[in-house]
Design a protein around this motif. Structure first.
Motif, PDB file in Angstrom:
ATOM      1  N   VAL A  68      85.961 -27.837   5.625  1.00 41.61           N
ATOM      2  CA  VAL A  68      84.822 -28.435   4.038  1.00 41.61           C
ATOM      3  C   VAL A  68      83.839 -26.720   3.838  1.00 41.61           C
ATOM      4  O   VAL A  68      83.106 -27.137   4.916  1.00 41.61           O
ATOM      5  CB  VAL A  68      84.189 -30.003   5.059  1.00 41.61           C
ATOM      6  CG1 VAL A  68      83.613 -28.881   6.634  1.00 41.61           C
ATOM      7  CG2 VAL A  68      83.055 -30.274   4.529  1.00 41.61           C
ATOM      8  N   LEU A  71      83.913 -37.442   5.364  1.00 46.43           N
ATOM      9  CA  LEU A  71      84.402 -35.924   5.495  1.00 46.43           C
ATOM     10  C   LEU A  71      85.078 -35.415   6.829  1.00 46.43           C
ATOM     11  O   LEU A  71      85.327 -34.474   6.639  1.00 46.43           O
ATOM     12  CB  LEU A  71      82.496 -35.907   5.169  1.00 46.43           C
ATOM     13  CG  LEU A  71      82.137 -35.930   3.788  1.00 46.43           C
ATOM     14  CD1 LEU A  71      80.390 -35.014   3.783  1.00 46.43           C
ATOM     15  CD2 LEU A  71      82.304 -34.719   2.857  1.00 46.43           C
ATOM     16  N   HIS A 103      75.523 -31.776  -1.595  1.00 47.92           N
ATOM     17  CA  HIS A 103      76.940 -31.152  -1.995  1.00 47.92           C
ATOM     18  C   HIS A 103      78.212 -31.102  -0.777  1.00 47.92           C
ATOM     19  O   HIS A 103      78.070 -30.429  -0.152  1.00 47.92           O
ATOM     20  CB  HIS A 103      77.968 -29.618  -2.634  1.00 47.92           C
ATOM     21  CG  HIS A 103      77.419 -30.279  -4.234  1.00 47.92           C
ATOM     22  ND1 HIS A 103      77.575 -30.304  -5.407  1.00 47.92           N
ATOM     23  CD2 HIS A 103      75.984 -29.411  -4.847  1.00 47.92           C
ATOM     24  CE1 HIS A 103      77.289 -30.577  -6.208  1.00 47.92           C
ATOM     25  NE2 HIS A 103      75.708 -29.699  -6.243  1.00 47.92           N
ATOM     26  N   ALA A 104      79.164 -31.869  -0.570  1.00 48.52           N
ATOM     27  CA  ALA A 104      79.866 -31.271   0.385  1.00 48.52           C
ATOM     28  C   ALA A 104      81.228 -31.939  -0.126  1.00 48.52           C
ATOM     29  O   ALA A 104      81.347 -32.827  -0.779  1.00 48.52           O
ATOM     30  CB  ALA A 104      79.844 -32.673   1.872  1.00 48.52           C
ATOM     31  N   THR A 105      82.530 -31.222   0.128  1.00 42.42           N
ATOM     32  CA  THR A 105      83.877 -30.747  -0.631  1.00 42.42           C
ATOM     33  C   THR A 105      84.842 -30.490   0.286  1.00 42.42           C
ATOM     34  O   THR A 105      84.370 -29.483   1.533  1.00 42.42           O
ATOM     35  CB  THR A 105      83.871 -29.738  -1.408  1.00 42.42           C
ATOM     36  OG1 THR A 105      83.213 -29.473  -2.735  1.00 42.42           O
ATOM     37  CG2 THR A 105      85.117 -30.208  -2.546  1.00 42.42           C
ATOM     38  N   VAL A 119      75.552 -34.992   7.163  1.00 39.05           N
ATOM     39  CA  VAL A 119      74.659 -35.115   5.696  1.00 39.05           C
ATOM     40  C   VAL A 119      73.404 -36.344   4.939  1.00 39.05           C
ATOM     41  O   VAL A 119      72.152 -36.125   3.905  1.00 39.05           O
ATOM     42  CB  VAL A 119      75.801 -35.130   4.330  1.00 39.05           C
ATOM     43  CG1 VAL A 119      76.325 -33.491   4.872  1.00 39.05           C
ATOM     44  CG2 VAL A 119      76.633 -36.055   4.659  1.00 39.05           C
ATOM     45  N   LEU A 177      79.799 -27.080   2.416  1.00 38.58           N
ATOM     46  CA  LEU A 177      78.682 -27.849   2.402  1.00 38.58           C
ATOM     47  C   LEU A 177      77.835 -26.626   1.280  1.00 38.58           C
ATOM     48  O   LEU A 177      77.225 -25.489   1.688  1.00 38.58           O
ATOM     49  CB  LEU A 177      77.847 -28.297   3.806  1.00 38.58           C
ATOM     50  CG  LEU A 177      78.849 -28.764   4.981  1.00 38.58           C
ATOM     51  CD1 LEU A 177      77.956 -28.764   5.735  1.00 38.58           C
ATOM     52  CD2 LEU A 177      79.029 -30.297   4.140  1.00 38.58           C
ATOM     53  N   LEU A 207      72.931 -36.729  -4.040  1.00 40.02           N
ATOM     54  CA  LEU A 207      74.009 -36.425  -2.499  1.00 40.02           C
ATOM     55  C   LEU A 207      75.761 -36.559  -3.158  1.00 40.02           C
ATOM     56  O   LEU A 207      75.819 -37.386  -3.905  1.00 40.02           O
ATOM     57  CB  LEU A 207      73.970 -37.172  -1.672  1.00 40.02           C
ATOM     58  CG  LEU A 207      74.518 -37.228  -0.159  1.00 40.02           C
ATOM     59  CD1 LEU A 207      74.333 -36.121  -0.147  1.00 40.02           C
ATOM     60  CD2 LEU A 207      74.105 -38.014   0.219  1.00 40.02           C
ATOM     61  N   ASP A 208      75.959 -35.319  -3.606  1.00 39.60           N
ATOM     62  CA  ASP A 208      77.690 -35.814  -3.919  1.00 39.60           C
ATOM     63  C   ASP A 208      78.282 -35.756  -2.961  1.00 39.60           C
ATOM     64  O   ASP A 208      78.652 -34.115  -2.642  1.00 39.60           O
ATOM     65  CB  ASP A 208      77.507 -34.299  -5.045  1.00 39.60           C
ATOM     66  CG  ASP A 208      78.772 -34.198  -5.660  1.00 39.60           C
ATOM     67  OD1 ASP A 208      79.703 -34.974  -6.027  1.00 39.60           O
ATOM     68  OD2 ASP A 208      79.650 -33.648  -6.038  1.00 39.60           O
ATOM     69  N   THR A 209      79.330 -36.159  -2.582  1.00 37.87           N
ATOM     70  CA  THR A 209      80.358 -36.270  -1.357  1.00 37.87           C
ATOM     71  C   THR A 209      81.520 -37.504  -1.814  1.00 37.87           C
ATOM     72  O   THR A 209      80.934 -38.161  -1.897  1.00 37.87           O
ATOM     73  CB  THR A 209      79.253 -36.297   0.138  1.00 37.87           C
ATOM     74  OG1 THR A 209      78.786 -37.733   0.498  1.00 37.87           O
ATOM     75  CG2 THR A 209      77.747 -35.044   0.468  1.00 37.87           C
ATOM     76  N   SER A 263      75.753 -21.660  -0.086  1.00 38.32           N
ATOM     77  CA  SER A 263      77.085 -22.609   0.246  1.00 38.32           C
ATOM     78  C   SER A 263      78.291 -21.848   1.571  1.00 38.32           C
ATOM     79  O   SER A 263      77.685 -20.530   2.212  1.00 38.32           O
ATOM     80  CB  SER A 263      78.547 -23.027  -0.612  1.00 38.32           C
ATOM     81  OG  SER A 263      79.336 -21.682  -1.281  1.00 38.32           O
ATOM     82  N   THR A 302      79.351 -36.613   7.868  1.00 37.57           N
ATOM     83  CA  THR A 302      79.216 -38.205   6.792  1.00 37.57           C
ATOM     84  C   THR A 302      77.731 -38.425   7.202  1.00 37.57           C
ATOM     85  O   THR A 302      76.749 -38.360   6.871  1.00 37.57           O
ATOM     86  CB  THR A 302      79.711 -39.083   7.141  1.00 37.57           C
ATOM     87  OG1 THR A 302      81.296 -38.890   6.737  1.00 37.57           O
ATOM     88  CG2 THR A 302      79.172 -39.974   5.875  1.00 37.57           C
TER      89      THR A 302
END
Length: 544
Positions: free
Chosen positions: A466, A425, A458-460, A399, A468, A419-421, A534, A396
């Protein structure tokens, strides 16, 4: 090793003594039987009951000697003395010590010495002496005429015992020396074999006729075989070729070698691969004081796979050539621009409208050079593992830091930066320098090659991993370029890519950094519709 040879010798001796025990026991029984039926004189015969009792005891002891594998010396000595008593009983009740068969009792004396040393010899000799005295007493009591024969046989028995003991002693010493020599030779061979098998290079020992005599495990690995090459001709098992693919016979090269010669231009072909070998040929020299030993003065071959080394050398030469070429252009432009500025000052043409564009052009070249040097420095660190130290990284925080760092650059380029997180995280254990530079590379390229639209970080989180990613709405990458985009100094022929200055090292460095982090870069791109780069990393698991 010496104990091993001694054990083998003891087993062989014990085996032959057991066979002799059975053979002579049968002979003693046959002699008693001939006395019982009257074929031999019955002057000492004491009846069938005594004879059958002795035969029964002898058969049991002989069978025990054959079937038993007892190793306790005391039990073995007791068995030997019991056999001796039975044999003496058969002698006393049949023909007496006047029979030449009595000389077989020497074997029991030796067996006593073998199983219990000097004490066993004394005990068995004492029993034999008592038997002889008893036989002489009976001969006198029975007034038998062959007392002289008994004395002669006894003296012969003693003489043979002394001679056999001396011979056995000498033979034992010689056998011990021979076994010690064999053990030493075996030990030295084992040491040489162990040393050879622990060498990374393949080793082949070849005699003067080209026949392989010794080899190590590394040689089998290079030859790609599980079979033993020993006894085969070197050209039969070692089929190598030159750079043009022509067969090279190594034995003629060996015969020409008077000193150590190294060949690094030879190739060995496997079923699906070709490797480059370095073959070192060294003639074996024997000193003058060893010439009488008739040692075969053959050759030692050292084999080393240098495919990777040669590839690295070629890559290094290519890298130096390409870097020199890439540096030459900006340096020439910067030098020419500064020379023009100097000429303007000399001629009084140093107006701001003329100087400013020239300074800007020179500055751009210096920035380009600085970026290339930074990329080369990052690549060098990654290949040398300078920043391999790992640490706990809060994703967190990472990013968010990247978002604030690149927001200004994106807005200056007229792009929307998103910023899509998720809210939390977690963390990973990795090199902060490598991970930061990798994501910075993605973001820099996304902003550079996107003319309008947006760039999104992005962070998923998915279970224990995870992902990135950096997504842009830029020019995208064609299918042809996808295969080469991670090569050193590669730049697409697309005119939109050529409009922006780049070193062609960024994605190659990114690939190296991803490998150091234990992951790979996933690329999704469509021409004129943007790209997504990614990576996936394992999350740090909390301790239970």
């Amino acid at each position: 090793m010496t104990r091993k040879y001694q054990n083998r010798r003891a087993l062989r001796t014990g085996k032959w003594l057991r066979v002799a025990c059975v053979v002579f026991a049968l002979l003693f029984m046959l002699q008693g039987y001939l006395v019982m039926v009257g074929i031999l004189p019955q002057t000492r015969y004491m009846g069938s009951g005594v004879f059958f009792l002795l035969v029964f005891c002898g058969a049991i002891l002989a069978g025990y000697s054959i079937l038993s594998h007892e190793k306790d010396p005391r039990i073995l000595l007791a068995r030997t003395v019991a056999l001796e008593i039975v044999a003496i009983g058969l002698v006393l009740t049949s023909s007496g010590f006047g029979s030449l068969l009595s000389l077989a009792l020497i074997l029991l004396l030796y067996e006593g010495y073998r199983v219990y040393s000097i004490k066993g010899l004394i005990l068995t000799a004492t029993v034999l002496t008592l038997g002889i005295i008893l036989d002489i007493y009976r001969a006198i009591e029975l007034r038998l005429p062959n007392i002289a024969d008994i004395i002669i046989v006894v003296l012969a028995l003693v003489a043979i015992t002394v001679v056999v003991s001396a011979i056995l002693r000498i033979q034992g010493v010689r056998q011990a020396v021979l076994e010690h020599s064999k053990a030493q030779a075996e030990l030295e061979r084992y040491r040489v074999s162990t040393l050879m098998n622990n060498l990374a290079q393949g080793v082949l020992s070849v005699d003067s006729h080209g026949i392989v005599r010794m080899y190590n495990a590394a040689a089998l690995s290079i030859l790609d075989t599980n079979g033993s090459p020993s006894g085969h001709h070197i050209d039969e098992i070692f089929k190598i070729r030159d750079e043009e693919g022509h067969r090279v016979h190594i034995f003629p090269l060996m015969k020409k070698s008077k000193y150590t010669v190294v060949h690094d231009d030879l190739f060995y072909k496997y079923s699906d691969d070709i490797v480059r070998l370095e073959v070192s040929i060294t003639p074996i020299r024997v000193g003058k004081h060893h010439a009488r030993l008739d040692i075969d003065q053959g050759f030692i071959l050292l084999l080393r796979d240098i495919t990777k080394q040669k590839n690295l050398d070629e890559e290094r030469d290519e890298f130096i050539s390409v870097v020199s070429h890439e540096l030459r252009t900006p340096l020439t432009i910067a030098e020419g621009t500064l020379s023009n500025i100097e000429a303007m000052y000399d001629k009084g043409l140093d107006s701001p409208d003329r100087i400013r564009p020239a300074l800007k052009a020179a500055h751009e070249q210096m920035v380009f050079l600085s970026r290339m040097v930074n990329d080369l420095s990052t690549l060098s660190r990654a290949e040398r593992g300078v920043a391999d130290e790992v640490e706990h990284i809060d994703l967190t925080e990472l990013v968010n830091g990247l978002y604030h760092e690149y927001s200004q650059s994106a807005h200056s380029a007229g792009l929307q930066f998103n910023l899509d997180t998720p809210h939390k995280l977690g963390s990973v254990v990795a090199s902060r320098l490598y991970l930061g530079e990798l994501l910075q590379n993605f973001l820099t390229n996304a902003i550079k090659y996107t003319k309008q639209g947006s760039v999104t970080l992005h962070a998923t989180v998915s279970r224990s991993h995870v992902t990135l990613a950096v997504t842009d709405t830029g020019i995208g990458i064609s299918k042809a370029d996808k295969e080469k985009i991670f090569d050193k100094f590669y730049r697409s022929e697309d005119y939109r890519t050529r409009e922006t200055r780049g070193t062609g090292l960024g994605l190659h460095v990114a690939k190296k950094l991803a490998a150091k982090l234990g992951t790979t870069i996933e690329l999704k791109s469509r021409l004129n519709h943007g790209s997504t780069f990614s990576i996936t990393l394992p999350l740090e698991q909390p301790e239970k």
